[in-house]
Structure formats: C-alpha cells, structure tokens
Design a protein around this motif. Structure first.
Motif, short mmCIF file in Angstrom:
data_model
loop_
_atom_site.label_atom_id
_atom_site.label_comp_id
_atom_site.label_asym_id
_atom_site.label_seq_id
_atom_site.Cartn_x
_atom_site.Cartn_y
_atom_site.Cartn_z
N ALA A 57 80.86 -10.23 82.17
CA ALA A 57 80.73 -9.85 83.58
C ALA A 57 82.01 -9.22 84.10
O ALA A 57 81.99 -8.22 84.84
CB ALA A 57 80.36 -11.07 84.42
N LEU A 58 83.16 -9.79 83.71
CA LEU A 58 84.44 -9.22 84.14
C LEU A 58 84.63 -7.84 83.54
O LEU A 58 85.09 -6.91 84.22
CB LEU A 58 85.58 -10.14 83.73
CG LEU A 58 86.99 -9.62 84.02
CD1 LEU A 58 87.19 -9.39 85.51
CD2 LEU A 58 88.05 -10.58 83.47
N VAL A 102 82.48 -5.62 82.80
CA VAL A 102 81.67 -4.63 83.53
C VAL A 102 82.40 -4.16 84.79
O VAL A 102 82.50 -2.96 85.06
CB VAL A 102 80.30 -5.23 83.91
CG1 VAL A 102 79.57 -4.32 84.90
CG2 VAL A 102 79.45 -5.43 82.66
N GLU A 103 82.95 -5.11 85.55
CA GLU A 103 83.66 -4.74 86.78
C GLU A 103 84.92 -3.92 86.47
O GLU A 103 85.27 -2.99 87.20
CB GLU A 103 84.04 -6.01 87.55
CG GLU A 103 82.87 -6.81 88.08
CD GLU A 103 82.25 -6.20 89.33
OE1 GLU A 103 82.61 -5.05 89.69
OE2 GLU A 103 81.41 -6.86 89.96
N ARG A 161 86.16 -1.21 89.66
CA ARG A 161 86.04 -1.84 90.98
C ARG A 161 87.05 -2.98 91.16
O ARG A 161 87.55 -3.20 92.26
CB ARG A 161 84.62 -2.37 91.18
CG ARG A 161 84.25 -2.57 92.66
CD ARG A 161 82.89 -3.18 92.82
NE ARG A 161 82.85 -4.58 92.45
CZ ARG A 161 83.27 -5.58 93.21
NH1 ARG A 161 83.79 -5.33 94.40
NH2 ARG A 161 83.19 -6.83 92.80
N LEU A 162 87.33 -3.71 90.08
CA LEU A 162 88.28 -4.81 90.12
C LEU A 162 89.38 -4.60 89.09
O LEU A 162 89.21 -3.81 88.15
CB LEU A 162 87.58 -6.15 89.85
CG LEU A 162 86.46 -6.58 90.80
CD1 LEU A 162 85.87 -7.90 90.33
CD2 LEU A 162 86.95 -6.68 92.24
N CYS A 185 89.73 -2.20 78.42
CA CYS A 185 89.23 -2.04 79.78
C CYS A 185 90.36 -1.52 80.69
O CYS A 185 91.50 -1.97 80.57
CB CYS A 185 88.72 -3.36 80.33
SG CYS A 185 87.10 -3.85 79.71
N ASP A 239 86.22 -4.57 96.84
CA ASP A 239 86.64 -3.46 95.98
C ASP A 239 88.17 -3.43 95.88
O ASP A 239 88.86 -3.58 96.90
CB ASP A 239 86.15 -2.13 96.53
CG ASP A 239 84.64 -1.97 96.45
OD1 ASP A 239 84.00 -2.83 95.82
OD2 ASP A 239 84.12 -0.99 97.02
N ASP A 259 78.83 -13.22 87.47
CA ASP A 259 78.49 -11.96 88.13
C ASP A 259 78.55 -12.09 89.65
O ASP A 259 79.10 -11.21 90.34
CB ASP A 259 77.08 -11.51 87.73
CG ASP A 259 76.91 -11.37 86.24
OD1 ASP A 259 76.90 -12.40 85.54
OD2 ASP A 259 76.77 -10.23 85.77
N HIS A 278 84.05 -0.30 85.46
CA HIS A 278 83.65 0.49 86.63
C HIS A 278 84.83 0.77 87.55
O HIS A 278 84.68 1.54 88.52
CB HIS A 278 82.55 -0.23 87.41
CG HIS A 278 81.23 -0.24 86.70
ND1 HIS A 278 80.19 -1.08 87.05
CD2 HIS A 278 80.78 0.46 85.63
CE1 HIS A 278 79.16 -0.87 86.26
NE2 HIS A 278 79.50 0.06 85.38
N LEU A 312 82.21 -12.44 90.99
CA LEU A 312 82.92 -11.16 90.94
C LEU A 312 82.37 -10.17 91.95
O LEU A 312 83.13 -9.42 92.58
CB LEU A 312 82.83 -10.58 89.52
CG LEU A 312 83.54 -11.41 88.44
CD1 LEU A 312 83.14 -10.93 87.05
CD2 LEU A 312 85.05 -11.36 88.61
N ALA A 313 81.05 -10.16 92.13
CA ALA A 313 80.44 -9.24 93.09
C ALA A 313 80.88 -9.54 94.51
O ALA A 313 80.92 -8.64 95.37
CB ALA A 313 78.92 -9.32 92.98
#
Length: 311
Positions: free
Chosen positions: A233-234, A236-237, A242-243, A264, A216, A208, A240, A211-212
């Motif tokens: 964790a990937l 999730v990004e 974002r990645l 995804c 962006d 997490d 969203h 990646l955070a």
C-alpha cells in the motif's frame, strides 16, 4: 542471581555494569551456540546479545530455572511469542530515545531539504542551484503515533525547529490523544511518525485507508517495526508521488535485492540502524541492569512486557 550474558564484544559493557550489582553472578555464553553447559543451564536471567538478539531463542528450553529474559531493545516482538508465560519478559525501553529521535528529525529534514536529489546532482558534478524545491520544517504539524520514550523525545525536539507535535497513544492522557482519534488527526498533519511497539493492534495499522487519509505531500516516518506498515500500500502511494517516506524498518526485513520499494520515488531507507551510534550498547545495558536490580530486591521491573505479540 545468575545472569547469562553474551561473550561478544558489544556485550562486554554489560559485564562491567553487572559487576557493580551485589548478588549477581555473570555466566558468559555464545549466542550462536545450540547447547549450554551445566553451569550455564542454572541461569535465572537470560540477556540476548546486543546484535542479532533473536539468535539464542532456542536456548530457552535448556533453562529450567529461568525467571526473566532481559532484552536490550525497546521492542519485544522478536521474543514475546517464545518466552513462557511464567517467565518475565523485560525490555530496555527508554534507552535509545535520544539516538532514535535524532534519526527521526534527520530523516524528515533530509526529505524536506531535498538532500537525496542534491547528492545525486553532486555525483554528476552539477551545480543544481534552484533545481530542487526544498521545504522547511518550520510550521509543520507532526503526528507522533506512540507516546512512549521515543515519541515524547521526538516531540521535545520539535519546538527548536518551530514545528508542532501531536502525540497519540492507546489511551488518552494529559497532552496525549487516544488512538480512536487517529482517522481525524491524519488529515491535519504534514508528517506522521511511527514509534509504537509491534502488537496485535498495531500490526498492519498503516494500511490503504490510513495512507489515503494523509494529505497530499505528507511524509510517513517509520522508526518502529516494518510490520506496522502495509508495504504494498505504501509503495503505491510512493509511486504515484502523493506521499513520501523515511523508513528505518521494512517488511520484509532485510529488504531483499530487487524489491520494488528500493526504487520508489520519495523514499529514503536506512537498514534498521536508527539507534546505532557510539555508546548505544552502554545505553541499553544501563537500563537492563536497572531492571535486574529491581529483580534482585524482589520488585517487578518497570519495563516488564504485559502484552505479548503472537508469531
């Protein structure tokens, strides 16, 4: 020196190359078999097969004279926990730097130029002029985590696209940053490419927090091992938006039907085939044979694994 070599088609080139080594007797075996015959049990070197290399691990206990396991892969994680400490474990590091680095560049360009979206429009016979936001690799900053043969091959190819590379390794050296700088570097790069081996230190590296720290719109490229990335964790990004990501390897692998990662947005997945091009077996065996040549003259092969990976 007796070398145990798979009898499968992809491994025939190994027999041809080993025939040029004086002092080597090649013994063919079935990598799917559970037992070796008396002659096969006298082998000094075991070469797992090009495909499904994990299959003959159970044969290790039937090889009392074994001195080395010579892999045809750059990574040793499938074998490291199983090879006895007094037996050398040797990789084919460097053999597939060309094909894998080519895959990395093709994957990044595929995402930047929006080929997945364009092909979906093509499937519906839609002329999607200006319906996608394509980007360019020119001017992008690429962080390559792993400064071995594959990572450096990627870095060498980037100037042709007017992109810049930053190489990262366990210890710093000329032109290469140390992994201690990773948290700072992540925020300043558009693409992060993973080419590190799977070790105790790299397992779960991309979590997490990792990646955070990526900006962006950044792209994660995994050409290493699936277990280096925390899949949930990937996901999730990616969900969203974002990645984005390009994955040749996943955790779990193979990725099962129905796994959330398949659907995804912003991800392209290839089935662990970054190295697979015509002639790859010969590339792998050429390096493997050179390692065995060093053994024959009493030298330690340059590709000996010194850091083992736990199960």
């Amino acid at each position: 020196m007796r070398v145990l070599l798979s009898h499968e088609q992809d491994d025939q080139v190994g027999a041809q190359l080993l025939a040029d080594l004086d002092g080597v007797q090649v013994l063919r075996y079935d990598p799917a078999a559970s037992h070796l015959d008396a002659e096969q049990r006298t082998a000094h070197v075991l070469i797992p097969p090009y495909r499904g290399s994990h299959r003959p691990r159970s044969l290790l206990e039937q090889l009392p004279d074994l001195r080395a396991v010579q892999l045809l892969t750059a990574g040793a994680d499938e074998w490291a926990p199983y090879v006895p400490a007094d037996v050398l474990l040797v990789t084919a590091r460097g053999a597939v730097a060309g094909p894998v680095s080519e895959w990395v560049l093709s994957a990044v360009l595929t995402l930047y130029r929006q080929w997945p979206a364009l092909i979906r429009y093509q499937d519906t016979e839609t002329w999607a002029h200006r319906r996608v936001d394509a980007d360019t690799l020119a001017g992008k900053r690429i962080l390559i985590v792993g400064a071995g043969a594959i990572g450096t091959a990627v870095a060498r190819r980037l100037p042709a696209f007017d992109a810049t590379a930053t190489l990262l390794a366990r210890t710093a050296r000329a032109g290469v940053h140390a992994t201690t700088e990773l948290p700072t570097l992540l925020a300043h790069h558009d693409v992060v490419v993973l080419t590190v081996p799977l070790t105790v230190e790299t397992a779960g590296l991309v979590d997490d927090a990792f990646l955070a720290a990526m900006p962006d719109g950044a792209v994660l490229v995994n050409a290493a091992r699936g277990r280096i990335v925390h899949t949930d964790a990937l996901a999730v990004e990616l969900r969203h938006g974002r990645l984005r990501a390009a994955l040749d390897v996943t955790d779990p692998e193979p990725l099962p039907t129905g796994h959330p990662l398949w659907n995804c947005p912003g991800v392209i997945i290839s089935p662990h085939m970054a190295r697979t091009v015509p002639g790859t077996p010969r590339l792998c065996y050429a390096v493997a044979v050179e390692q065995i040549r060093q053994l024959l003259v009493g030298r330690l092969p340059p590709n000996v694994v010194t850091r083992r990976v736990p199960p």
